[in-house]
Write an enzyme that holds these catalytic residues in place. Structure first.
Site, PDB file in Angstrom:
ATOM      1  N   LYS A 176      10.637 -13.106  14.820  1.00  0.00           N
ATOM      2  CA  LYS A 176      12.005 -13.456  14.963  1.00  0.00           C
ATOM      3  C   LYS A 176      12.761 -12.485  14.735  1.00  0.00           C
ATOM      4  CE  LYS A 176      15.471 -16.367  15.592  1.00  0.00           C
ATOM      5  NZ  LYS A 176      15.719 -17.683  14.742  1.00  0.00           N
ATOM      6  N   LYS A 244      23.434 -13.897   8.549  1.00  0.00           N
ATOM      7  CA  LYS A 244      22.412 -14.143   7.754  1.00  0.00           C
ATOM      8  C   LYS A 244      21.046 -13.532   8.327  1.00  0.00           C
ATOM      9  CE  LYS A 244      20.010 -17.668   8.010  1.00  0.00           C
ATOM     10  NZ  LYS A 244      18.801 -18.048   8.541  1.00  0.00           N
TER      11      LYS A 244
END
Length: 294
Positions: A176, A244
């Site tokens: 990811k 984030k």
């Protein structure tokens, strides 16, 4: 859940945000017995009203008796808090699947904690955005034991178009990170291209129609270029969330010695968008930063 059970039917889903709400809905629509939990109880109630199933007051209550528990929460601390609470009460052999985008380190921590209790853990971050979740066509990158993945994959297939095991615990999160690194550069390049087209007096929509048929084509171009030109930036995946994610990528890069100069620069650009008040805008709002700077 026995080792031969391909499709466990009693499941829990923890975290009903823009991704979790429809993902849990797909599980229910495929006939699974779903119990949900959300920190804001009203959202869990709304999910039950739409999809049936049950809402629980705590993560532990939702997970009680479940064969598989899915969670999609905020960050590493949330994974530790919610996941840790759930692992303390799961029945032997159950699987905890984390769809949160978090660090590879916390995935390995959770895997170790699960193993110590005779349980199983998979880190399984997703890509495809809110539309992908709603349409059940997410890409899911999974880390964990191969046999556990095989047991749970039929459930993830309920909302995933591509569900692939990438390696042991943490491999899903690392994959990811690669995804987010690639997206960051693509969105900035797309924003620059669209802003350039406008400054050059071109019809941006016609430009996209032409270049999307050639080597410049990408998911971002197909799904975001025209909305960027139309000054629309409300598509679910907020700038705050991207920052984030990029912070996780940059931290991992410092650990493994990778160089991410473009990613670090685009992260700063997203900081500029936040300073403009665009915290909840979609990541394609890099276009607004260029407009403000010109």
């Amino acid at each position: 859940m026995s080792d031969t059970a391909a499709t466990p039917s009693r499941v829990a889903f923890l975290g009903l945000g823009v991704m979790g709400f429809p993902m849990a809905g797909h599980l229910a629509s495929k006939g699974h017995d779903v119990t949900v939990y959300n920190r804001t109880a009203a959202k869990a109630k709304a999910w039950v009203e739409k999809h049936g199933g049950r809402a629980a007051a705590t993560p532990e209550e939702a997970a009680d008796g479940a064969d598989a528990v899915f969670m999609c929460v905020g960050n590493d601390d949330d994974v530790r808090a919610v996941g840790g609470a759930v692992l303390s009460g799961l029945k032997a052999g159950a699987v905890l699947v984390d769809h949160t985008t978090a660090s590879a380190g916390v995935a390995r921590e959770m895997d170790e904690a699960a193993r110590a209790k005779g349980l199983h853990f998979l880190d399984a971050p997703v890509s495809g955005g809110q539309a992908g979740a709603e349409n059940g066509v997410l890409t899911i990158m999974v880390g964990g034991a191969e046999d556990v993945f095989a047991r749970v994959k039929p459930l993830m297939d309920c909302y995933g178009r591509s569900v692939v095991r990438m390696g042991d615990a943490g491999a899903g999160q690392l994959t990811k990170m690669v995804n987010q690194i690639c997206i960051a550069g693509l969105v900035q390049a797309l924003a620059e291209g669209m802003a350039f087209a406008q400054k050059a007096g071109l019809d941006g929509h016609r430009v996209v129609d032409v270049i999307s048929k050639g080597a410049a084509q990408s998911w971002q171009m197909e799904n975001r270029a025209r909305t960027m030109l139309d000054d629309k930036f409300d598509f679910g995946f907020a700038v705050d969330w991207m920052r984030k994610d990029l912070s996780i990528c940059l931290e991992e890069a410092r650990r493994n010695g990778s160089l991410l100069p473009v990613t670090a620069l685009v992260d700063q650009f997203y900081g500029d968008v936040q300073a403009m008040g665009g915290n909840r805008l979609d990541t394609s709002s890099l276009m607004k930063r260029l407009a403000a700077k010109s």
